[in-house]
Design a protein around this motif. Structure first.
Motif, PDB file in Angstrom:
ATOM      1  N   VAL A 170      -4.851  13.165  -1.573  1.00  9.39           N
ATOM      2  CA  VAL A 170      -4.869  13.998  -0.340  1.00  9.39           C
ATOM      3  C   VAL A 170      -4.311  15.457  -0.310  1.00  9.39           C
ATOM      4  CG1 VAL A 170      -2.705  13.072   0.683  1.00  9.39           C
ATOM      5  CG2 VAL A 170      -4.676  13.749   2.161  1.00  9.39           C
ATOM      6  N   ALA A 171      -3.392  15.584  -1.349  1.00  5.07           N
ATOM      7  CA  ALA A 171      -3.015  16.794  -1.392  1.00  5.07           C
ATOM      8  C   ALA A 171      -3.716  17.917  -2.140  1.00  5.07           C
ATOM      9  CB  ALA A 171      -1.423  16.580  -2.365  1.00  5.07           C
ATOM     10  N   ARG A 172      -4.748  17.390  -2.675  1.00  2.00           N
ATOM     11  CA  ARG A 172      -5.688  18.381  -3.291  1.00  2.00           C
ATOM     12  C   ARG A 172      -6.754  18.816  -2.405  1.00  2.00           C
ATOM     13  NH1 ARG A 172      -7.358  16.254  -9.436  1.00  2.00           N
ATOM     14  NH2 ARG A 172      -5.225  16.417 -10.434  1.00  2.00           N
ATOM     15  N   LEU A 173      -6.816  18.262  -1.221  1.00  2.00           N
ATOM     16  CA  LEU A 173      -7.598  18.700  -0.143  1.00  2.00           C
ATOM     17  C   LEU A 173      -7.853  20.042   0.404  1.00  2.00           C
ATOM     18  CD1 LEU A 173      -8.548  15.212   1.584  1.00  2.00           C
ATOM     19  CD2 LEU A 173      -9.587  15.966  -0.564  1.00  2.00           C
ATOM     20  N   ARG A 219       7.484   7.165  -6.137  1.00  3.02           N
ATOM     21  CA  ARG A 219       7.573   6.553  -7.490  1.00  3.02           C
ATOM     22  C   ARG A 219       6.229   6.701  -8.144  1.00  3.02           C
ATOM     23  NH1 ARG A 219       9.541   0.492  -7.475  1.00  3.02           N
ATOM     24  NH2 ARG A 219      11.290   1.503  -6.444  1.00  3.02           N
ATOM     25  N   THR A 220       4.966   6.750  -7.494  1.00  5.02           N
ATOM     26  CA  THR A 220       3.713   6.796  -8.062  1.00  5.02           C
ATOM     27  C   THR A 220       3.269   8.254  -8.099  1.00  5.02           C
ATOM     28  OG1 THR A 220       2.499   6.208  -6.000  1.00  5.02           O
ATOM     29  CG2 THR A 220       3.291   4.462  -7.754  1.00  5.02           C
ATOM     30  N   GLY A 221       3.471   8.855  -6.971  1.00  4.55           N
ATOM     31  CA  GLY A 221       2.883  10.317  -6.878  1.00  4.55           C
ATOM     32  C   GLY A 221       1.449  10.286  -6.632  1.00  4.55           C
ATOM     33  N   GLU A 222       0.830   9.212  -6.122  1.00  2.00           N
ATOM     34  CA  GLU A 222      -0.826   9.245  -6.378  1.00  2.00           C
ATOM     35  C   GLU A 222      -1.146  10.298  -5.305  1.00  2.00           C
ATOM     36  OE1 GLU A 222      -2.354   5.397  -6.149  1.00  2.00           O
ATOM     37  OE2 GLU A 222      -1.179   4.626  -7.944  1.00  2.00           O
ATOM     38  N   ALA A 223      -0.327  10.456  -4.138  1.00  2.00           N
ATOM     39  CA  ALA A 223      -1.135  11.163  -3.172  1.00  2.00           C
ATOM     40  C   ALA A 223      -1.132  12.757  -3.740  1.00  2.00           C
ATOM     41  CB  ALA A 223       0.045  11.227  -1.750  1.00  2.00           C
ATOM     42  N   ASP A 224      -0.375  13.228  -4.668  1.00  2.00           N
ATOM     43  CA  ASP A 224      -0.410  14.525  -5.427  1.00  2.00           C
ATOM     44  C   ASP A 224      -1.813  14.536  -6.041  1.00  2.00           C
ATOM     45  OD1 ASP A 224       2.070  14.732  -4.556  1.00  2.00           O
ATOM     46  OD2 ASP A 224       2.787  14.291  -6.633  1.00  2.00           O
ATOM     47  N   HIS A 283       0.731  -1.124   0.110  1.00  2.00           N
ATOM     48  CA  HIS A 283       0.034  -0.044   0.106  1.00  2.00           C
ATOM     49  C   HIS A 283       0.634   1.218   0.018  1.00  2.00           C
ATOM     50  CE1 HIS A 283      -3.594   2.373   0.173  1.00  2.00           C
ATOM     51  NE2 HIS A 283      -3.239   2.807   1.306  1.00  2.00           N
ATOM     52  N   ALA A 284       2.262   1.051   0.423  1.00  2.00           N
ATOM     53  CA  ALA A 284       2.773   2.339   0.432  1.00  2.00           C
ATOM     54  C   ALA A 284       2.937   3.237  -0.839  1.00  2.00           C
ATOM     55  CB  ALA A 284       4.297   1.939   0.841  1.00  2.00           C
ATOM     56  N   PHE A 285       3.053   2.569  -2.074  1.00  2.00           N
ATOM     57  CA  PHE A 285       3.002   2.940  -3.325  1.00  2.00           C
ATOM     58  C   PHE A 285       1.548   3.692  -3.561  1.00  2.00           C
ATOM     59  CE2 PHE A 285       5.853  -0.622  -4.002  1.00  2.00           C
ATOM     60  CZ  PHE A 285       6.658  -0.015  -4.775  1.00  2.00           C
ATOM     61  N   HIS A 286       0.497   3.497  -2.921  1.00  2.00           N
ATOM     62  CA  HIS A 286      -0.824   4.182  -3.112  1.00  2.00           C
ATOM     63  C   HIS A 286      -1.182   4.977  -2.047  1.00  2.00           C
ATOM     64  CE1 HIS A 286      -0.644   1.204  -6.374  1.00  2.00           C
ATOM     65  NE2 HIS A 286      -0.546   0.414  -5.610  1.00  2.00           N
ATOM     66  N   ALA A 287      -0.338   5.039  -0.941  1.00  2.00           N
ATOM     67  CA  ALA A 287      -1.064   5.957   0.422  1.00  2.00           C
ATOM     68  C   ALA A 287      -1.448   7.528   0.046  1.00  2.00           C
ATOM     69  CB  ALA A 287      -0.070   5.796   1.254  1.00  2.00           C
ATOM     70  N   GLY A 288      -2.550   7.763   0.389  1.00  2.00           N
ATOM     71  CA  GLY A 288      -2.990   9.193   0.146  1.00  2.00           C
ATOM     72  C   GLY A 288      -3.651   9.191  -1.210  1.00  2.00           C
ATOM     73  N   ASN A 289      -3.939   8.377  -1.954  1.00  2.00           N
ATOM     74  CA  ASN A 289      -4.640   8.443  -3.328  1.00  2.00           C
ATOM     75  C   ASN A 289      -5.993   8.743  -3.124  1.00  2.00           C
ATOM     76  OD1 ASN A 289      -5.552   6.009  -2.823  1.00  2.00           O
ATOM     77  ND2 ASN A 289      -4.639   4.805  -4.538  1.00  2.00           N
ATOM     78  N   HIS A 290      -6.792   8.836  -4.219  1.00  2.00           N
ATOM     79  CA  HIS A 290      -8.070   9.307  -4.000  1.00  2.00           C
ATOM     80  C   HIS A 290      -9.085   8.067  -3.472  1.00  2.00           C
ATOM     81  CE1 HIS A 290      -9.486   6.397  -7.535  1.00  2.00           C
ATOM     82  NE2 HIS A 290      -8.080   6.950  -8.143  1.00  2.00           N
ATOM     83  N   ALA A 291      -8.557   6.945  -3.511  1.00  2.00           N
ATOM     84  CA  ALA A 291      -9.452   5.811  -2.995  1.00  2.00           C
ATOM     85  C   ALA A 291      -9.058   5.846  -1.406  1.00  2.00           C
ATOM     86  CB  ALA A 291      -8.713   4.443  -3.523  1.00  2.00           C
ATOM     87  N   ASP A 292      -7.674   6.181  -0.964  1.00  2.00           N
ATOM     88  CA  ASP A 292      -7.579   6.382   0.572  1.00  2.00           C
ATOM     89  C   ASP A 292      -8.414   7.412   1.013  1.00  2.00           C
ATOM     90  OD1 ASP A 292      -5.883   4.530   1.223  1.00  2.00           O
ATOM     91  OD2 ASP A 292      -4.058   5.721   1.490  1.00  2.00           O
ATOM     92  N   VAL A 293      -8.612   8.787   0.301  1.00  2.00           N
ATOM     93  CA  VAL A 293      -9.306   9.719   0.756  1.00  2.00           C
ATOM     94  C   VAL A 293     -10.731   9.128   0.904  1.00  2.00           C
ATOM     95  CG1 VAL A 293     -10.127  11.914   0.262  1.00  2.00           C
ATOM     96  CG2 VAL A 293      -7.814  11.398  -0.368  1.00  2.00           C
ATOM     97  N   LEU A 294     -11.470   8.822   0.108  1.00  2.00           N
ATOM     98  CA  LEU A 294     -12.818   8.371   0.340  1.00  2.00           C
ATOM     99  C   LEU A 294     -12.841   7.176   1.418  1.00  2.00           C
ATOM    100  CD1 LEU A 294     -15.875   7.919  -0.731  1.00  2.00           C
ATOM    101  CD2 LEU A 294     -14.816   5.869  -1.894  1.00  2.00           C
ATOM    102  N   LYS A 295     -12.033   6.203   1.510  1.00  2.00           N
ATOM    103  CA  LYS A 295     -12.034   5.245   2.533  1.00  2.00           C
ATOM    104  C   LYS A 295     -11.958   5.836   3.994  1.00  2.00           C
ATOM    105  CE  LYS A 295      -8.267   2.707   2.644  1.00  2.00           C
ATOM    106  NZ  LYS A 295      -7.522   1.661   1.705  1.00  2.00           N
TER     107      LYS A 295
END
Length: 285
Positions: free
Chosen positions: A64-67, A56-61, A5-17
């Motif tokens: 969560v970074a958009r909130l 590496r993925t930048g998914e949090a950008d 999950h470290a690759f995906h932490a803070g992404n839009h799915a984490d935000v919803l969940k």
């Protein structure tokens, strides 16, 4: 299982969940009786958004970074929890669901977290070594539902609580077979609890069998909360995600409706089309 999950932490799915998880916790602690929470796929509980995996993925950008604060009370609660996590663990810390449960619940409440991957389970134990409320189990979370429910800790039984099922969906749609079997087992053992199942959305039409089966689960009521940040027109990417809530707290549908609308406005990609919806699979009587 290869998922990390470290690759995906803070992404839009984490935000919803995590926004939904904190809303469920708020309802639990609104009543004085102690409660119990089970996190079946807990991960390590704490992540680093400046770590190699997350960068590496930048998914949090795009998550969560958009909130922004001041838009919705539930989003503010989530951002406050992240701020508290960072105050305790550093500026790039991001809380997983076990950390959020420990943050939102009280001293008299109890939490059980299950994680099957040895390295993640070891990190989870280390992260909560000083918190007597949190029991970490290095085991399959689906199997643990039978072992840990109904909850009894140090002789105390818990009438109220929450079960979060957040699998990696490496088996894709076949994951629902295991998840729904676990939900049926859990509801039979602890019928008064709230159960929450997170699921990814690629093409929503592929979820229709799951949506129909959800209405057959032996819960008093069941509710879907979904957020899509892109049109669900590609099977090659996660365009959004949802939460199936069984026995949800009274009134949560109206509160989450406003929250999902706020999240959609902040997280939809490129000014394009997204979606946010609340729908009953089984309405309250």
């Amino acid at each position: 299982m290869n998922y990390r999950h470290a690759f995906h932490a803070g992404n839009h799915a984490d935000v919803l969940k995590h926004v939904v998880l904190l809303a469920l916790c708020e309802a639990l602690v609104a009543k004085p009786a102690a409660c119990f929470a089970l996190d079946t796929h807990a991960g390590r509980g704490l992540y680093r958004l400046e770590g190699e995996e997350a960068r590496r993925t930048g998914e949090a950008d795009a998550g969560v970074a958009r909130l922004r604060t001041g838009v919705d009370p539930a989003v503010d609660r989530y951002l406050d929890a992240i701020a508290a996590c960072r105050a305790a663990n550093g500026d790039d810390a991001y809380p997983g669901s076990p950390w959020l449960l420990a943050h939102a619940l009280r001293a008299r409440d109890r939490i059980a977290c299950c994680e099957l991957q040895p390295q993640e389970a070891a990190a989870l134990k280390a992260n909560f070594a000083g918190d007597a409320r949190v029991a970490v189990h290095a085991r399959d979370g689906y199997v643990a539902i039978k072992a840990l429910l109904p909850p009894k800790v140090d002789g105390e039984r818990f009438a109220r609580g929450l079960v979060l099922i957040d699998p990696p969906f490496e088996a894709q749609l076949a994951e629902f077979d295991a998840a729904f079997a676990a939900l049926r087992e859990g509801l039979a053992r602890w019928p008064q609890a709230t159960f929450a199942l997170w699921y990814p959305i690629k093409q929503r039409r592929d979820l229709q069998p799951m949506l129909r089966e959800a209405a057959t689960l032996p819960a008093k009521s069941s509710l879907f909360a979904e957020l899509l940040v892109r049109p669900d027109d590609s099977p090659l990417r996660m365009n959004g995600s949802g939460m199936l809530l069984l026995n949800p707290p009274f009134g949560i549908e109206s509160r989450l409706s406003a929250t999902l609308a706020a999240l959609r406005a902040m997280l939809v990609e490129g000014g394009g089309r997204g979606d946010a919806r609340i729908a009953w699979a089984k309405p309250r009587d």
